[in-house]
Scaffold this active site. Structure first.
Site, PDB file in Angstrom:
ATOM      1  N   LYS A   1       3.705   5.785   7.903  1.00 46.36           N
ATOM      2  CA  LYS A   1       4.173   5.401   9.238  1.00 46.36           C
ATOM      3  C   LYS A   1       5.122   6.423   9.855  1.00 46.36           C
ATOM      4  O   LYS A   1       5.231   6.513  11.082  1.00 46.36           O
ATOM      5  CB  LYS A   1       4.854   4.033   9.191  1.00 46.36           C
TER       6      LYS A   1
ATOM      7  N   TYR B   1      -4.717 -10.626   4.315  1.00 43.57           N
ATOM      8  CA  TYR B   1      -3.718  -9.565   4.317  1.00 43.57           C
ATOM      9  C   TYR B   1      -2.586  -9.882   3.341  1.00 43.57           C
ATOM     10  O   TYR B   1      -2.038 -10.987   3.340  1.00 43.57           O
ATOM     11  CB  TYR B   1      -3.136  -9.400   5.719  1.00 43.57           C
TER      12      TYR B   1
ATOM     13  N   TYR C   1      -2.049  -2.004   0.849  1.00 38.15           N
ATOM     14  CA  TYR C   1      -2.921  -1.010   1.495  1.00 38.15           C
ATOM     15  C   TYR C   1      -3.649  -0.128   0.492  1.00 38.15           C
ATOM     16  O   TYR C   1      -4.864  -0.240   0.309  1.00 38.15           O
ATOM     17  CB  TYR C   1      -2.105  -0.146   2.466  1.00 38.15           C
TER      18      TYR C   1
END
Length: 325
Positions: A52, A260, A286
């Site tokens: 990120k 998720y 992830y």
């Protein structure tokens, strides 16, 4: 703090330690029967590393250009993006408000208070928790309005930093990967990444003609393809990325499991395998599911090497999954 205008004509603030390494995974390659390299974006440096920060280099530059004194973003309780946004804000002297959703049910107490959340608190972020089932977008809108009423100048960063501005970080990273592969005399057939809010995959598609496979960690294939395509189509209107909208948007959604952030046996197996063969820690949300996808596709003979696997970071979340590791 270094500031520059990069080749895409957008402001960027240097927050990451780049280039990150591109390494061969010799033992894993032997196990799977295809050549695998790993792009170590878990080593980007800022507050525990992760992908990120590449997006935040562009997003924070835009926030400062607009005169913001506060940044607001949203995510799940164990959001890597939230942690790195809080870190970037701290480094730049900005106030940070995190709107974090209790979106993953049935997890342990460590998930509810440790891992990335503990680091968010340490970084000084203001945390507004949203109960399961409540609308996060509404809370974000109310937060922005209240900040403006209080005389603040807030800047809203989307979930995952996933808009065209943020995607520039991975368009630039795609060039970095190409240069490193060339220096290693590697001609990759494929780049594999975990894909959630779509910005990382979209940036890669914009930045390189190399096939990009996104292993979905949350959305169904059609929805994720549409989200990636929206950013790619917008970027393809810029002279730097002409023709990118003709590239394939490739998504595999078979590895989400119950949703998720929910662990799967394939993810846990991938975490253990990579740790024990290569001494590299993937994350449960992830990169673990992305590696599970790569392993399955290699066993199915659906992919050929050399393959580059993008490690998007997120290691602090491991400590929120103590009950399954």
């Amino acid at each position: 703090m270094s500031k520059n205008m990069n080749s895409f004509g957008r402001n960027r603030i240097g927050l990451a330690q780049t280039p990150t390494p591109l390494e061969r995974l010799e033992r894993l390659s032997d196990r799977l029967g295809i050549e695998i390299l790993i792009k170590r974006d878990d080593l980007t440096g800022l507050a525990g590393g992760g992908n990120k920060v590449r997006k935040l280099e562009f997003l924070m530059a835009d926030a400062l250009a607009q005169g913001a004194d506060t940044v607001v973003t949203a995510g799940a309780l164990q959001s890597n993006h939230a942690r790195q946004t809080a870190a970037a804000a701290a480094k730049l002297g900005l106030r940070c408000v995190l709107v974090l959703a209790e979106a993953v049910q049935g997890r342990s107490q460590a998930y509810a208070s440790g891992g990335n959340l503990a680091l968010d608190r340490l970084l000084g972020a203001e945390i507004r928790r949203v109960r399961f089932g409540e609308d996060v977008a509404t809370v974000v809108s109310e937060t922005l309005a209240n900040l403006e009423t209080d005389g603040r100048r807030p800047y809203s960063i989307p979930v995952g930093g996933s808009n065209l501005i943020g995607a520039m970080g991975y368009a630039l990273a795609a060039h970095e990967i190409e240069e490193q592969a060339k220096a290693m005399n590697v001609v990759p057939n494929l780049l594999v990444t975990g894909s959630g809010s779509a910005g990382t995959q979209a940036g890669l598609v914009l930045g390189t003609a190399l096939p990009i496979l996104g292993i979905s960690v949350s959305a169904k294939e059609a929805d994720l393809v549409a989200n990636v395509k929206r950013i790619v189509d917008e970027g393809a209107k810029l002279p730097h990325f002409e023709g990118a909208d003709s590239r394939r948007i490739w998504v595999d959604d078979r590895f989400i499991g119950d949703g998720y952030g929910q662990p799967t046996e394939a993810m846990l197996s991938a975490l253990r395998l990579v740790a024990r063969l290569e001494a590299i820690f993937l994350d449960p949300v992830y990169s673990g599911k992305a590696m599970a996808g790569l392993i399955r596709m290699a066993s199915e003979k659906r992919i050929m090497g050399p393959v580059i696997f993008l490690h998007t970071g997120g290691m602090p979340a491991i400590f929120a999954y103590d009950d399954v590791l």
